[in-house]
Motif scaffolding. Structure first.
Motif, PDB file in Angstrom:
ATOM      1  N   ARG A  15       0.881  -1.305   0.058  1.00 33.48           N
ATOM      2  CA  ARG A  15      -0.156   0.085  -0.100  1.00 33.48           C
ATOM      3  C   ARG A  15       0.912   1.165  -0.023  1.00 33.48           C
ATOM      4  NH1 ARG A  15      -4.018  -1.200   4.897  1.00 33.48           N
ATOM      5  NH2 ARG A  15      -2.093  -2.203   5.627  1.00 33.48           N
ATOM      6  N   SER A  16       2.038   1.102   0.403  1.00 35.37           N
ATOM      7  CA  SER A  16       2.785   2.408   0.590  1.00 35.37           C
ATOM      8  C   SER A  16       3.274   3.088  -0.763  1.00 35.37           C
ATOM      9  CB  SER A  16       4.243   2.174   1.274  1.00 35.37           C
ATOM     10  OG  SER A  16       4.904   1.120   0.600  1.00 35.37           O
ATOM     11  N   LEU A  19       0.104   5.061  -1.840  1.00 31.98           N
ATOM     12  CA  LEU A  19       0.354   6.243  -0.980  1.00 31.98           C
ATOM     13  C   LEU A  19       1.268   7.300  -1.485  1.00 31.98           C
ATOM     14  CD1 LEU A  19      -0.603   8.070   1.714  1.00 31.98           C
ATOM     15  CD2 LEU A  19       1.037   6.579   3.029  1.00 31.98           C
TER      16      LEU A  19
END
Length: 258
Positions: A15-16, A19
């Protein structure tokens, strides 16, 4: 190709990544907010002060955000494998080792080539739309005249992505690599600006922030950067920021145990 596919799966499965890409694209919204604020200040200023009002080129201001974000992404792509221990499995499956670094470089470099123009050109277009002919027509010049500088500025984003990757492989720590990149953007230019001449001009000419204008043959007279490099030399220095850490990392990765 199997190494490239494997590394791409790693990057897009966390997920980073999304983001960081989202924060990078947020530079356009930041540029829009700055343009709206500047337009409001201009419109509220006395008429006799408006002709002398000036504004920085907002795309050159907000590009710091995608530069740092993509640099951090490059760092995490490499350093996170050392933190989790996954690097042992990766290098066991790819004994030659350098293809792993090359695949990671191809991925983060490509992402940087997408994010760079998206944020730089996007910021310029929304600023042009908001500001119109304010500030003595700073954003009213023909778009074609701005293309070389916008393109050169966009290239600094993938350079930061590759720089972060190289530093992440060298230090095997995200903290150290990110600190160096933050220094390149924030700290070192301030220090150089306070160094006596001619060293301020000499060192300022090789800083990343001063290279885009030199690449297209323009001066950095209104900034802390120098303007001593011809276009070819400035382009070579920009490429070196990405290439040298990667070459050093490739050499070390082949010689370390992990």
């Amino acid at each position: 190709m199997s190494v490239l596919a494997s590394e791409w799966l790693k990057v897009r499965s966390v997920r980073s990544t999304y983001l960081i890409l989202g924060l990078s694209l947020g530079a356009v919204l930041l540029g829009l907010a700055l343009a709206v604020m500047a337009a409001g200040m201009y419109d509220s200023a006395p008429p006799d002060q408006r002709p002398s009002a000036r504004i920085a080129e907002l795309e050159e201001v907000v590009v710091i955000l995608p530069q740092l974000c993509m640099g951090i992404l490059g760092t995490l792509v490499m350093a996170s494998e050392y933190v989790t221990g996954l690097i042992r499995t990766t290098l066991t499956l790819v004994p030659r080792r350098w293809p792993v670094l090359a695949a990671k470089a191809a991925i983060v470099g490509t992402l940087g080539l997408i994010i760079g123009p998206a944020t730089v050109f996007g910021t310029y277009l929304v600023s042009r739309w908001v500001l119109g002919d304010r500030f003595s027509g700073a954003y009213a010049t023909p778009i074609l005249d701005k293309l070389p500088l916008l393109a050169a500025t966009s290239l600094t984003v993938p350079v930061f992505a590759l720089l972060g990757l190289g530093l992440g492989a060298l230090f095997r720590s995200a903290a150290g690599a990110i600190a160096i990149m933050a220094g390149l953007v924030y700290v070192i230019p301030i220090v150089i600006g306070n160094i006596p001449e001619p060293w301020s001009e000499r060192l300022g000419s090789i800083m990343i922030g001063g290279l885009p204008r030199q690449i297209i043959g323009e001066s950095n007279a209104s900034s802390v950067y120098g303007s001593l490099l011809p276009p070819a030399a400035a382009a070579a220095v920009l490429a070196a920021y990405a290439a040298l850490p990667l070459v050093a990392a490739a050499w070390l990765v082949r010689r370390r145990d992990v």
